[in-house]
Design a protein around this motif. Structure first.
Motif, mmCIF file in Angstrom:
data_model
loop_
_atom_site.group_PDB
_atom_site.id
_atom_site.type_symbol
_atom_site.label_atom_id
_atom_site.label_comp_id
_atom_site.label_asym_id
_atom_site.label_seq_id
_atom_site.Cartn_x
_atom_site.Cartn_y
_atom_site.Cartn_z
ATOM 1 N N ASP A 120 1.000 -1.142 0.028
ATOM 2 C CA ASP A 120 0.048 0.157 0.051
ATOM 3 C C ASP A 120 0.625 1.297 0.231
ATOM 4 O O ASP A 120 1.834 1.234 0.845
ATOM 5 C CB ASP A 120 -1.235 -0.224 1.287
ATOM 6 N N ASP A 121 0.476 2.034 -0.929
ATOM 7 C CA ASP A 121 1.399 3.326 -1.209
ATOM 8 C C ASP A 121 1.105 4.133 0.268
ATOM 9 O O ASP A 121 1.815 5.421 0.319
ATOM 10 C CB ASP A 121 1.228 4.087 -2.267
ATOM 11 N N LYS A 122 0.242 3.876 0.892
ATOM 12 C CA LYS A 122 0.276 4.720 2.494
ATOM 13 C C LYS A 122 1.363 4.145 3.078
ATOM 14 O O LYS A 122 1.617 4.617 4.744
ATOM 15 C CB LYS A 122 -1.049 4.563 2.810
ATOM 16 N N LEU A 123 1.687 2.786 2.962
ATOM 17 C CA LEU A 123 2.259 2.186 3.745
ATOM 18 C C LEU A 123 3.754 1.781 3.335
ATOM 19 O O LEU A 123 4.856 1.986 4.726
ATOM 20 C CB LEU A 123 2.008 1.083 4.969
ATOM 21 N N THR A 129 -2.279 -13.882 -9.825
ATOM 22 C CA THR A 129 -3.427 -13.478 -9.614
ATOM 23 C C THR A 129 -3.213 -12.433 -8.291
ATOM 24 O O THR A 129 -3.645 -11.547 -8.188
ATOM 25 C CB THR A 129 -4.578 -15.209 -9.517
ATOM 26 N N ILE A 130 -2.253 -12.736 -7.407
ATOM 27 C CA ILE A 130 -1.802 -12.659 -6.293
ATOM 28 C C ILE A 130 -1.876 -10.582 -6.086
ATOM 29 O O ILE A 130 -2.122 -9.834 -5.890
ATOM 30 C CB ILE A 130 -1.788 -13.352 -5.324
ATOM 31 N N MET A 131 -0.812 -11.234 -7.645
ATOM 32 C CA MET A 131 -0.224 -9.039 -7.220
ATOM 33 C C MET A 131 -1.539 -8.405 -7.852
ATOM 34 O O MET A 131 -1.759 -7.559 -7.879
ATOM 35 C CB MET A 131 0.830 -9.356 -8.590
ATOM 36 N N LEU A 132 -2.539 -9.338 -8.905
ATOM 37 C CA LEU A 132 -3.601 -8.151 -9.633
ATOM 38 C C LEU A 132 -5.047 -7.754 -8.560
ATOM 39 O O LEU A 132 -4.893 -7.568 -8.531
ATOM 40 C CB LEU A 132 -4.167 -9.130 -10.755
ATOM 41 N N VAL A 175 6.937 1.319 -3.266
ATOM 42 C CA VAL A 175 5.537 0.844 -4.023
ATOM 43 C C VAL A 175 6.273 -0.480 -5.111
ATOM 44 O O VAL A 175 5.849 -1.980 -4.836
ATOM 45 C CB VAL A 175 4.542 0.771 -4.542
ATOM 46 N N PRO A 176 7.279 -0.519 -6.652
ATOM 47 C CA PRO A 176 7.229 -1.171 -7.393
ATOM 48 C C PRO A 176 8.447 -2.503 -6.607
ATOM 49 O O PRO A 176 8.546 -3.678 -6.355
ATOM 50 C CB PRO A 176 8.167 -0.761 -8.223
ATOM 51 N N ASP A 177 9.618 -1.926 -5.357
ATOM 52 C CA ASP A 177 10.363 -2.435 -4.414
ATOM 53 C C ASP A 177 9.794 -3.552 -3.392
ATOM 54 O O ASP A 177 9.559 -4.719 -3.065
ATOM 55 C CB ASP A 177 10.925 -1.494 -3.713
ATOM 56 N N ALA A 178 8.319 -2.795 -2.402
ATOM 57 C CA ALA A 178 7.547 -3.851 -2.229
ATOM 58 C C ALA A 178 7.513 -5.087 -3.458
ATOM 59 O O ALA A 178 6.750 -6.557 -2.690
ATOM 60 C CB ALA A 178 6.456 -3.063 -1.613
ATOM 61 N N GLU A 179 6.374 -4.383 -4.141
ATOM 62 C CA GLU A 179 5.961 -5.778 -5.506
ATOM 63 C C GLU A 179 6.070 -6.609 -5.480
ATOM 64 O O GLU A 179 6.106 -7.970 -5.318
ATOM 65 C CB GLU A 179 4.979 -5.048 -6.024
ATOM 66 N N GLN A 180 7.858 -5.695 -5.501
ATOM 67 C CA GLN A 180 8.896 -7.369 -6.138
ATOM 68 C C GLN A 180 9.883 -8.069 -5.025
ATOM 69 O O GLN A 180 9.432 -9.695 -5.146
ATOM 70 C CB GLN A 180 10.112 -6.484 -6.191
ATOM 71 N N HIS A 181 8.697 -7.835 -3.891
ATOM 72 C CA HIS A 181 10.400 -8.357 -2.662
ATOM 73 C C HIS A 181 8.595 -9.217 -1.915
ATOM 74 O O HIS A 181 8.494 -10.426 -1.736
ATOM 75 C CB HIS A 181 9.398 -7.835 -1.606
#
Ligand code: ADP
Ligand code: NI
Length: 219
Positions: free
Chosen positions: A63-66, A93-96, A70-76
């Motif tokens: 979440d961009d609030k937290l 699907t989970i990422m979507l 964000v792209p780095d958090a998504e990659q993790h």
């Protein structure tokens, strides 16, 4: 890897990422969302159980609030899911789901439709934003962000963009109910969530009624 082991690892990751949160998106929220998701899953046997719970555990960690990046958090998250041997298609699907399920995302025009599993997680998250818990979270979040409790001179905003929604200048805790929380009941995806939401909606309406009565010195 076995499903229970996958979920334990994913749960531990979410725990680690959200343990320090003081904005109302902490572990207690995640645990309630997972509990809600299990309840809704029992009524939706065609949904993928592990995929749904994985998305429930992970729905707030990008979440961009937290998080700042964000792209780095998504990659993790992708790396985590690979490490528990989640199949590629399920990772997608989970990422979507976790990128498209939030209320703020519904205020943008690039929102992707959610599969059943995503609809369940979205309902589970929304159920935790309404009713008695929702009232408590709104007050907690509003206090954390120095919002006023209420100001009858400030009208609730309509048709907000995501940026306007995130701009808390002039926001009040009571207006947040009209700007978001009271709209969630009619946006539930699954029949069970729709039924539960009706009761929680009434809890919020009763609260707002009592609040305004007391504000105006009613006896
Ligand atoms: P989403 O993650 O679905 O975009 P938010 O993160 O904005 O939604 O909301 C999460 C929780 O924070 C909600 O349950 C809500 O109670 C609370 N919240 C969000 N914005 C405000 C606000 N301006 N005032 C009070 N509470 C808020
Ligand atoms: Ni959430």
């Amino acid at each position: 890897m076995e499903a229970t082991e996958q979920l334990t690892t994913i749960e531990q990751y979410a725990t680690q990422q959200l343990a320090a949160d003081k904005s109302g998106h902490g572990l207690d929220h995640i645990n309630r969302v997972v509990t809600n998701a299990k309840m809704l899953l029992a009524e939706e046997p065609s949904a993928d159980y592990v995929l749904t719970l994985a998305a429930a555990y992970l729905h707030d960690v990008i979440d961009d609030k937290l998080v700042d990046d964000v792209p780095d958090a998504e990659q993790h998250v992708i790396d985590l899911l690979k490490s528990v041997e989640m199949p590629e298609a399920k990772i997608e699907t989970i990422m979507l789901i976790i990128k498209n399920m939030s209320f703020s995302k519904t205020l943008t025009d690039d929102q992707q439709p959610l599969p059943l599993e995503g609809q369940i997680v979205q309902d589970s998250d929304r159920l935790d934003a309404i009713g008695a818990i929702g009232i408590t979270r709104a007050i907690y979040y509003g206090g954390h962000h120095s919002e006023k409790i209420y100001d009858p001179q400030i009208a609730p905003r309509k048709h907000m963009t995501k940026e306007e929604y995130r701009n808390l200048n002039n926001e009040t805790i009571i207006n947040h109910f009209y700007e978001k929380l009271l709209k969630l009941a009619e946006q539930m995806n699954t029949p069970v969530a729709q039924r539960i939401a009706k009761k929680r909606q009434q809890t919020m309406l009763d609260f707002l009624d009592a609040f305004k009565g007391e504000w105006n010195g009613m006896r």
